[in-house]
Design an enzyme around this catalytic site. Structure first.
Site, PDB file in Angstrom:
ATOM      1  N   VAL A   2       0.806  -1.305  -0.031  1.00  0.00           N
ATOM      2  CA  VAL A   2      -0.219  -0.074  -0.016  1.00  0.00           C
ATOM      3  C   VAL A   2       0.757   1.227   0.038  1.00  0.00           C
ATOM      4  O   VAL A   2       0.555   2.289  -0.798  1.00  0.00           O
ATOM      5  CB  VAL A   2      -1.111   0.291   1.300  1.00  0.00           C
ATOM      6  N   LEU A  57      -7.357  -0.343  -2.688  1.00  0.00           N
ATOM      7  CA  LEU A  57      -6.458  -1.091  -4.018  1.00  0.00           C
ATOM      8  C   LEU A  57      -6.636  -2.467  -3.813  1.00  0.00           C
ATOM      9  O   LEU A  57      -6.521  -3.101  -2.901  1.00  0.00           O
ATOM     10  CB  LEU A  57      -5.235  -0.323  -3.705  1.00  0.00           C
ATOM     11  N   LEU A  71     -18.965 -12.223  -7.886  1.00  0.00           N
ATOM     12  CA  LEU A  71     -20.049 -13.532  -8.021  1.00  0.00           C
ATOM     13  C   LEU A  71     -19.239 -14.615  -8.690  1.00  0.00           C
ATOM     14  O   LEU A  71     -20.062 -15.562  -9.137  1.00  0.00           O
ATOM     15  CB  LEU A  71     -21.284 -13.182  -8.530  1.00  0.00           C
ATOM     16  N   ALA A 121     -17.496 -18.240  -8.519  1.00  0.00           N
ATOM     17  CA  ALA A 121     -17.539 -19.194  -7.476  1.00  0.00           C
ATOM     18  C   ALA A 121     -15.998 -20.095  -7.591  1.00  0.00           C
ATOM     19  O   ALA A 121     -15.400 -19.701  -8.724  1.00  0.00           O
ATOM     20  CB  ALA A 121     -18.469 -20.299  -7.852  1.00  0.00           C
ATOM     21  N   CYS A 169      -5.918  -9.415   3.000  1.00  0.00           N
ATOM     22  CA  CYS A 169      -6.781  -8.224   3.361  1.00  0.00           C
ATOM     23  C   CYS A 169      -7.892  -9.282   3.993  1.00  0.00           C
ATOM     24  O   CYS A 169      -8.566  -9.200   5.078  1.00  0.00           O
ATOM     25  CB  CYS A 169      -7.190  -7.506   2.402  1.00  0.00           C
ATOM     26  N   LYS A 225      -7.923 -11.421   7.033  1.00  0.00           N
ATOM     27  CA  LYS A 225      -7.676 -10.676   8.437  1.00  0.00           C
ATOM     28  C   LYS A 225      -8.674  -9.650   8.736  1.00  0.00           C
ATOM     29  O   LYS A 225      -8.961  -9.380   9.893  1.00  0.00           O
ATOM     30  CB  LYS A 225      -6.319  -9.920   7.840  1.00  0.00           C
TER      31      LYS A 225
HETATM   32  C1  UGA Z   1      -9.265  -6.482  -1.633  1.00  0.00           C
HETATM   33  C2  UGA Z   1     -10.290  -5.310  -2.050  1.00  0.00           C
HETATM   34  O1  UGA Z   1     -10.943  -5.836  -3.110  1.00  0.00           O
HETATM   35  C3  UGA Z   1      -9.662  -4.151  -2.010  1.00  0.00           C
HETATM   36  O2  UGA Z   1     -10.623  -3.044  -2.379  1.00  0.00           O
HETATM   37  C4  UGA Z   1      -9.058  -3.899  -0.738  1.00  0.00           C
HETATM   38  O3  UGA Z   1      -8.325  -2.524  -0.663  1.00  0.00           O
HETATM   39  C5  UGA Z   1      -7.919  -4.596  -0.369  1.00  0.00           C
HETATM   40  O4  UGA Z   1      -8.773  -6.145  -0.140  1.00  0.00           O
HETATM   41  C6  UGA Z   1      -7.372  -4.264   0.948  1.00  0.00           C
HETATM   42  O5  UGA Z   1      -8.222  -4.629   1.774  1.00  0.00           O
HETATM   43  O6  UGA Z   1      -6.158  -3.769   1.223  1.00  0.00           O
HETATM   44  P1  UGA Z   1      -7.261  -7.766  -2.849  1.00  0.00           P
HETATM   45  O7  UGA Z   1      -7.019  -8.512  -1.522  1.00  0.00           O
HETATM   46  O8  UGA Z   1      -6.092  -7.443  -3.581  1.00  0.00           O
HETATM   47  O9  UGA Z   1      -8.420  -6.558  -2.503  1.00  0.00           O
HETATM   48  O10 UGA Z   1      -7.920  -8.809  -3.835  1.00  0.00           O
HETATM   49  P2  UGA Z   1      -9.502  -9.002  -4.421  1.00  0.00           P
HETATM   50  O11 UGA Z   1      -9.274  -8.573  -5.949  1.00  0.00           O
HETATM   51  O12 UGA Z   1     -10.471  -8.282  -3.806  1.00  0.00           O
HETATM   52  O13 UGA Z   1      -9.776 -10.628  -4.305  1.00  0.00           O
HETATM   53  C7  UGA Z   1      -9.820 -11.171  -3.118  1.00  0.00           C
HETATM   54  C8  UGA Z   1      -9.855 -12.536  -2.988  1.00  0.00           C
HETATM   55  O14 UGA Z   1     -11.355 -12.905  -3.491  1.00  0.00           O
HETATM   56  C9  UGA Z   1      -9.164 -13.524  -3.963  1.00  0.00           C
HETATM   57  O15 UGA Z   1      -8.821 -14.664  -3.394  1.00  0.00           O
HETATM   58  C10 UGA Z   1     -10.133 -13.705  -5.112  1.00  0.00           C
HETATM   59  O16 UGA Z   1      -9.656 -14.995  -5.894  1.00  0.00           O
HETATM   60  C11 UGA Z   1     -11.283 -13.948  -4.627  1.00  0.00           C
HETATM   61  N1  UGA Z   1     -12.702 -13.747  -5.331  1.00  0.00           N
HETATM   62  C12 UGA Z   1     -12.847 -12.403  -5.683  1.00  0.00           C
HETATM   63  C13 UGA Z   1     -13.360 -14.729  -5.581  1.00  0.00           C
HETATM   64  O17 UGA Z   1     -13.208 -15.878  -4.904  1.00  0.00           O
HETATM   65  N2  UGA Z   1     -14.322 -14.331  -6.123  1.00  0.00           N
HETATM   66  C14 UGA Z   1     -14.909 -13.410  -6.892  1.00  0.00           C
HETATM   67  O18 UGA Z   1     -15.803 -13.337  -7.463  1.00  0.00           O
HETATM   68  C15 UGA Z   1     -13.949 -12.391  -6.569  1.00  0.00           C
END
Ligand code: UGA
Length: 439
Positions: free
Chosen positions: A12, A154, A254, A256, A264, A267
């Site tokens: 970050v 982010l 959405l 699966a 993030c 935690k």
């Molecule tokens: C997430 C949030 O999206 C950011 O907005 C936030 O700033 C960040 O955490 C944080 O708190 O700093 P990030 O952890 O980089 O960002 O990743 P995401 O793209 O949100 O994905 C998180 C997890 O969800 C991944 O394991 C992804 O594969 C999973 N996911 C996401 C799914 O299983 N299904 C989905 O439809 C979308």
């Protein structure tokens, strides 16, 4: 142009520092980890994030961005200090504020004139007030200051674009003076009509938790629906698409799969549960999202067992180790959780990932790492797709079938078409898309 100090050169802090420099500010990034500062001053990056290396190199050469071990000097030269240090979870899910409080103490010691202290780290509600108390108590100069909560949204892998084109900017402060300076800093984004949410510190802190928790609940919800699809013959892709066309639901988050991971969501939702419980509230929905997420890893292994009933002594090829594409981050990665279960079952695990092999090997030394995906699949009893990297969407299926010991695939990210995979001669299982007779 503002003089800005960024405390903490994690993911970050680096993205924020590089982007604020690119918006024309003079930014000094500091860290208590001298090794990280050395790597950055050698022109390298301690993390992988698309576009970040170029942005840093460009702004360093224009003398708008620098990296230093001199924390005191950098604070003294800056009007605005961003705190973006780590907030790891304690065993019980409580957020550990050791580094945030340490940063506040450093700022207090070097409060030579008016400063704005902006907290970007994800913290529990009430931390902003705590920072004010620490700085007030420990500042020898008693110079004026204001604390602002400015949570980041982010996503790893697309962080620069997210910074430059945010859905919203949240500024939590009780001070008009601080709000004015923050809108000046983010001014160039204002011009592209980014909505600004002006609120108090506590609300800003909770907005971050609530956003991440809501997205986590959404993922666990669709995973639960996917598991119901598996037992009923329905197709989760079509269900999610139709749901998403309802403007009140939206199609995002959405997809699966094996459940969410990363540094993030896991935690932050534990942090929210802890925060609620401390105040006498049982957050049933958020707790359920965690349970569904943990169980989803096991659902993936159960799928594998349908193809390879006795896992002991078998070789499983894992394609994709990062918790999502475009990052080398393996923290709380579903792939690593599943690998741990496979190792316990007595499997040999061969793995390939375009950038996360080193991090995965550090976390689980028993993994056999391969630089080439076909080598990882050689003779394996099944392959599991764990991360939707673009290159994994384009596998040469004929070659893969020749390499594998048996044509078994568990596609935890639903990137292949079940009908095509059957035609190609694979025993193929995915998430919430049972193989149906298509009309
Ligand atoms: C997430 C949030 O999206 C950011 O907005 C936030 O700033 C960040 O955490 C944080 O708190 O700093 P990030 O952890 O980089 O960002 O990743 P995401 O793209 O949100 O994905 C998180 C997890 O969800 C991944 O394991 C992804 O594969 C999973 N996911 C996401 C799914 O299983 N299904 C989905 O439809 C979308």
């Amino acid at each position: 142009m503002k003089n800005i100090c960024i405390m903490g050169t994690g993911y970050v802090g680096l993205v924020t520092g590089a982007c604020l420099a690119d918006l024309g500010n003079r930014v000094r990034c500091v860290d208590i980890d001298a090794e990280k500062i050395k790597i950055l001053n050698d022109g390298k990056l301690p993390i992988y994030e698309p576009g970040l290396q170029e942005l840093i190199t460009n702004n360093v050469s224009r003398e708008r961005l620098s990296f230093s071990e001199d924390i005191s000097g950098s604070i003294r030269k800056s009007e605005v200090i961003f705190i973006s240090v780590g907030t790891p979870s304690d065993g019980d899910g409580k957020v550990n504020l050791l580094y945030v409080e340490g940063a506040a103490e450093m700022i207090a010691q070097n409060l030579n004139d008016f400063k704005i202290i902006v907290n970007k780290s994800t913290v529990s509600v009430g931390t902003g007030k705590r920072l004010m108390e620490i700085i007030e108590k420990k500042s020898p100069s008693k110079a004026e200051f204001e604390v602002v909560s400015n949570p980041e949204f982010l996503r790893e892998g697309s962080a620069i674009n997210d910074f430059m084109h945010p859905d919203r900017i949240v500024i939590g402060t009780n001070s008009e003076r601080a709000y004015g300076i923050m809108t000046e800093i983010y001014g160039p984004l204002y011009l592209i009509e980014t909505p600004f949410i002006k609120t108090n510190i506590e609300t800003a802190e909770l907005i971050k938790y609530a956003s991440n928790a809501f997205l986590s609940v959404k993922i666990s919800f669709i995973n639960e629906i996917a598991n119901i699809c598996d037992k009923t013959g329905a197709d989760v892709h079509v269900v999610a698409r139709a749901m998403g066309l309802d403007g009140r639901i939206s199609p995002k988050f959405l997809h699966a799969g094996p459940g969410f991971g990363g540094s993030c969501f896991p935690k932050d939702i534990l942090g929210l549960v802890q925060l609620a419980k401390e105040r006498g509230i049982t957050p049933l929905l958020v707790e359920a999202a965690i349970k569904v997420n943990n169980a989803q890893r096991k659902v993936m292994v159960e799928k594998l067992k349908k193809l390879v009933p006795n896992l002991g002594g078998k070789t499983i090829a894992i394609l994709g180790l990062a918790f999502k594409p475009n990052t080398d981050d393996v923290r709380e990665s579903p792939a690593l959780d599943i690998i741990k279960i496979l190792l316990e079952e007595g499997c040999t695990v061969n793995a390939y990932d375009p950038v996360a092999l080193d991090n995965a090997k550090k976390a689980i030394p028993e993994i056999n790492c391969y630089d080439n995906m076909m080598d990882a699949c050689e003779g394996a009893d099944s392959v599991m797709i764990m991360t939707e990297w673009n290159e994994l969407r384009q596998i040469d299926l004929i070659m893969l079938k020749e390499k594998l010991g048996a044509p078994n695939m568990v596609d935890c990210k639903n990137i292949y078409d079940p009908v095509k995979m059957k035609e190609e001669g694979f025993n193929y299982l995915s998430v919430g898309r049972p193989l149906l007779e298509r009309n």
